[in-house]
Design a protein around this motif. Structure first.
Motif, PDB file in Angstrom:
ATOM      1  N   GLN A 170      82.512 -42.849  48.044  1.00 29.04           N
ATOM      2  CA  GLN A 170      82.954 -43.398  46.770  1.00 29.04           C
ATOM      3  C   GLN A 170      82.587 -44.869  46.624  1.00 29.04           C
ATOM      4  N   GLU A 171      82.714 -45.604  47.707  1.00 28.19           N
ATOM      5  CA  GLU A 171      82.510 -47.041  47.646  1.00 28.19           C
ATOM      6  C   GLU A 171      81.036 -47.445  47.554  1.00 28.19           C
ATOM      7  N   SER A 172      80.168 -46.791  48.292  1.00 29.99           N
ATOM      8  CA  SER A 172      78.781 -47.266  48.372  1.00 29.99           C
ATOM      9  C   SER A 172      77.721 -46.193  48.254  1.00 29.99           C
ATOM     10  N   SER A 173      78.124 -44.925  48.202  1.00 29.96           N
ATOM     11  CA  SER A 173      77.163 -43.813  48.263  1.00 29.96           C
ATOM     12  C   SER A 173      76.293 -43.904  49.508  1.00 29.96           C
ATOM     13  N   PHE A 174      76.864 -44.488  50.579  1.00 32.91           N
ATOM     14  CA  PHE A 174      76.196 -44.640  51.876  1.00 32.91           C
ATOM     15  C   PHE A 174      74.954 -45.542  51.797  1.00 32.91           C
ATOM     16  N   VAL A 175      74.972 -46.498  50.880  1.00 35.64           N
ATOM     17  CA  VAL A 175      73.904 -47.499  50.788  1.00 35.64           C
ATOM     18  C   VAL A 175      74.315 -48.702  51.633  1.00 35.64           C
ATOM     19  N   HIS A 176      73.483 -49.087  52.584  1.00 35.78           N
ATOM     20  CA  HIS A 176      73.899 -50.070  53.580  1.00 35.78           C
ATOM     21  C   HIS A 176      74.170 -51.455  53.011  1.00 35.78           C
ATOM     22  N   TYR A 197      80.833 -55.908  50.040  1.00 34.97           N
ATOM     23  CA  TYR A 197      79.463 -55.705  50.485  1.00 34.97           C
ATOM     24  C   TYR A 197      79.399 -54.599  51.527  1.00 34.97           C
ATOM     25  N   GLY A 198      78.269 -53.905  51.544  1.00 30.83           N
ATOM     26  CA  GLY A 198      77.969 -52.975  52.616  1.00 30.83           C
ATOM     27  C   GLY A 198      78.494 -51.567  52.414  1.00 30.83           C
ATOM     28  N   TYR A 199      78.351 -50.758  53.471  1.00 25.81           N
ATOM     29  CA  TYR A 199      78.773 -49.358  53.436  1.00 25.81           C
ATOM     30  C   TYR A 199      80.217 -49.200  52.962  1.00 25.81           C
ATOM     31  N   ALA A 200      81.113 -50.034  53.482  1.00 30.44           N
ATOM     32  CA  ALA A 200      82.539 -49.902  53.195  1.00 30.44           C
ATOM     33  C   ALA A 200      82.988 -50.735  52.005  1.00 30.44           C
ATOM     34  N   GLN A 201      82.063 -51.507  51.411  1.00 29.41           N
ATOM     35  CA  GLN A 201      82.416 -52.438  50.338  1.00 29.41           C
ATOM     36  C   GLN A 201      83.610 -53.316  50.744  1.00 29.41           C
ATOM     37  N   ALA A 202      83.560 -53.785  51.963  1.00 25.82           N
ATOM     38  CA  ALA A 202      84.615 -54.657  52.485  1.00 25.82           C
ATOM     39  C   ALA A 202      84.450 -56.058  51.910  1.00 25.82           C
ATOM     40  N   ARG A 203      85.567 -56.657  51.508  1.00 27.09           N
ATOM     41  CA  ARG A 203      85.537 -58.015  50.991  1.00 27.09           C
ATOM     42  C   ARG A 203      85.591 -59.012  52.148  1.00 27.09           C
ATOM     43  N   PHE A 249      82.585 -61.091  66.328  1.00 26.62           N
ATOM     44  CA  PHE A 249      81.818 -62.031  65.513  1.00 26.62           C
ATOM     45  C   PHE A 249      80.513 -61.398  65.056  1.00 26.62           C
ATOM     46  N   TRP A 250      79.999 -60.439  65.836  1.00 21.02           N
ATOM     47  CA  TRP A 250      78.705 -59.830  65.557  1.00 21.02           C
ATOM     48  C   TRP A 250      78.812 -58.597  64.666  1.00 21.02           C
ATOM     49  N   SER A 251      80.007 -58.183  64.281  1.00 21.39           N
ATOM     50  CA  SER A 251      80.167 -57.015  63.408  1.00 21.39           C
ATOM     51  C   SER A 251      79.529 -57.289  62.043  1.00 21.39           C
ATOM     52  N   ASP A 252      78.801 -56.286  61.538  1.00 22.78           N
ATOM     53  CA  ASP A 252      78.091 -56.442  60.266  1.00 22.78           C
ATOM     54  C   ASP A 252      78.513 -55.351  59.284  1.00 22.78           C
ATOM     55  N   ARG A 253      78.714 -55.747  58.045  1.00 25.11           N
ATOM     56  CA  ARG A 253      79.122 -54.788  57.027  1.00 25.11           C
ATOM     57  C   ARG A 253      78.011 -53.820  56.643  1.00 25.11           C
ATOM     58  N   ASP A 254      76.759 -54.177  56.955  1.00 22.43           N
ATOM     59  CA  ASP A 254      75.665 -53.262  56.632  1.00 22.43           C
ATOM     60  C   ASP A 254      75.219 -52.422  57.832  1.00 22.43           C
ATOM     61  N   GLU A 255      76.053 -52.391  58.865  1.00 20.29           N
ATOM     62  CA  GLU A 255      75.851 -51.491  60.008  1.00 20.29           C
ATOM     63  C   GLU A 255      76.886 -50.376  59.921  1.00 20.29           C
ATOM     64  N   ALA A 315      81.026 -50.578  59.932  1.00 24.10           N
ATOM     65  CA  ALA A 315      81.698 -50.293  58.665  1.00 24.10           C
ATOM     66  C   ALA A 315      82.730 -49.182  58.807  1.00 24.10           C
ATOM     67  N   ILE A 316      82.389 -48.113  59.524  1.00 27.57           N
ATOM     68  CA  ILE A 316      83.352 -47.018  59.642  1.00 27.57           C
ATOM     69  C   ILE A 316      84.491 -47.393  60.588  1.00 27.57           C
ATOM     70  N   ASP A 317      84.205 -48.248  61.573  1.00 25.03           N
ATOM     71  CA  ASP A 317      85.287 -48.734  62.427  1.00 25.03           C
ATOM     72  C   ASP A 317      86.236 -49.615  61.620  1.00 25.03           C
ATOM     73  N   PHE A 318      85.693 -50.414  60.718  1.00 22.99           N
ATOM     74  CA  PHE A 318      86.524 -51.218  59.812  1.00 22.99           C
ATOM     75  C   PHE A 318      87.451 -50.318  59.002  1.00 22.99           C
ATOM     76  N   MET A 319      86.913 -49.208  58.498  1.00 26.65           N
ATOM     77  CA  MET A 319      87.728 -48.303  57.683  1.00 26.65           C
ATOM     78  C   MET A 319      88.807 -47.629  58.533  1.00 26.65           C
ATOM     79  N   GLY A 320      88.483 -47.338  59.787  1.00 27.09           N
ATOM     80  CA  GLY A 320      89.499 -46.810  60.685  1.00 27.09           C
ATOM     81  C   GLY A 320      90.604 -47.826  60.916  1.00 27.09           C
ATOM     82  N   TRP A 321      90.222 -49.073  61.133  1.00 24.27           N
ATOM     83  CA  TRP A 321      91.194 -50.170  61.298  1.00 24.27           C
ATOM     84  C   TRP A 321      92.068 -50.293  60.053  1.00 24.27           C
TER      85      TRP A 321
END
Length: 204
Positions: free
Chosen positions: A64-70, A91-97, A111-117, A121-127
């Motif tokens: 819903q958020e990104s249609s899986f567009v990185h 921004y990114g897969y999860a559209q995280a702000r 520090f190295w986590s990226d919203r376009d990875e 992104a899916i770990d962020f959504m789990g969190w």
């Protein structure tokens, strides 16, 4: 600057573009998504093991958020024909702000986590779904309410801000329906996905 350095500078952005993962060809079927992008299944399993959120819930939310567009981002706003910025910093897969992503990096990511990875992104959504469960008591399996929290924030959900947004309720219902379809599909292919993953790990 020698010729080699000039070529490196010119070609580096092109190499990054070539490495970008294309959206799945059939995003309506979670089995086809994972068979096409095998590493996504491994990342989704890691998320499930870490946070206890069933795979189909964040996958439906991500669709819903990104249609899986990185590198998905909100539309650009214009003053006449002059671009003045995007509607939000999502921004990114999860559209995280920015703020939510910063909290995730501080609490659970790095520090190295990226919203376009995808794996980050899916770990962020789990969190996020885990925090939603702790803060607002929402089941990690409840895609409808989890999505409303995701969109409105934990305080907004508590204040029932979504009741003033009939369009958002319809979107949350679509996310819930897709989550249920994904869950049903995954039951039919998860054994195959797991065996394929084990085969690759030991024999590839």
């Amino acid at each position: 600057m020698n010729v080699f350095k000039k070529l490196t500078i010119l070609l580096f952005p092109l190499s990054l573009m070539a490495c970008a993962t294309a959206p799945p060809k059939n995003p309506e079927n979670i089995c086809e998504i994972f068979f096409e992008h095998r590493s996504w299944y491994e990342a989704a399993k890691d998320m499930n093991e870490r946070w206890g959120t069933p795979i189909h819930v964040p996958m439906a939310m991500m669709y819903q958020e990104s249609s899986f567009v990185h590198d998905a981002a909100p539309p650009m706003e214009y003053f006449w024909f002059i671009p003045i910025g995007r509607m939000s910093d999502a921004y990114g897969y999860a559209q995280a702000r920015d703020a939510a992503w910063g909290d995730y990096q501080d609490e659970a990511g790095s520090f190295w986590s990226d919203r376009d990875e995808f794996d980050d992104a899916i770990d962020f959504m789990g969190w996020f779904t885990d925090k939603t469960h702790k803060i607002n008591g929402i089941s990690k399996w409840a895609a409808y309410s989890q999505y409303l929290n995701y969109h409105e924030g934990w305080t907004g959900y508590k204040n029932k801000s979504y009741n003033k947004k009939p369009w958002l309720i319809k979107v949350a219902q679509r996310v819930d329906a897709r989550s249920k379809r994904y869950a049903s599909q995954l039951k039919g292919c998860q054994e195959n996905l797991d065996s394929s993953w084990l085969w690759r790990m030991f024999f590839s």
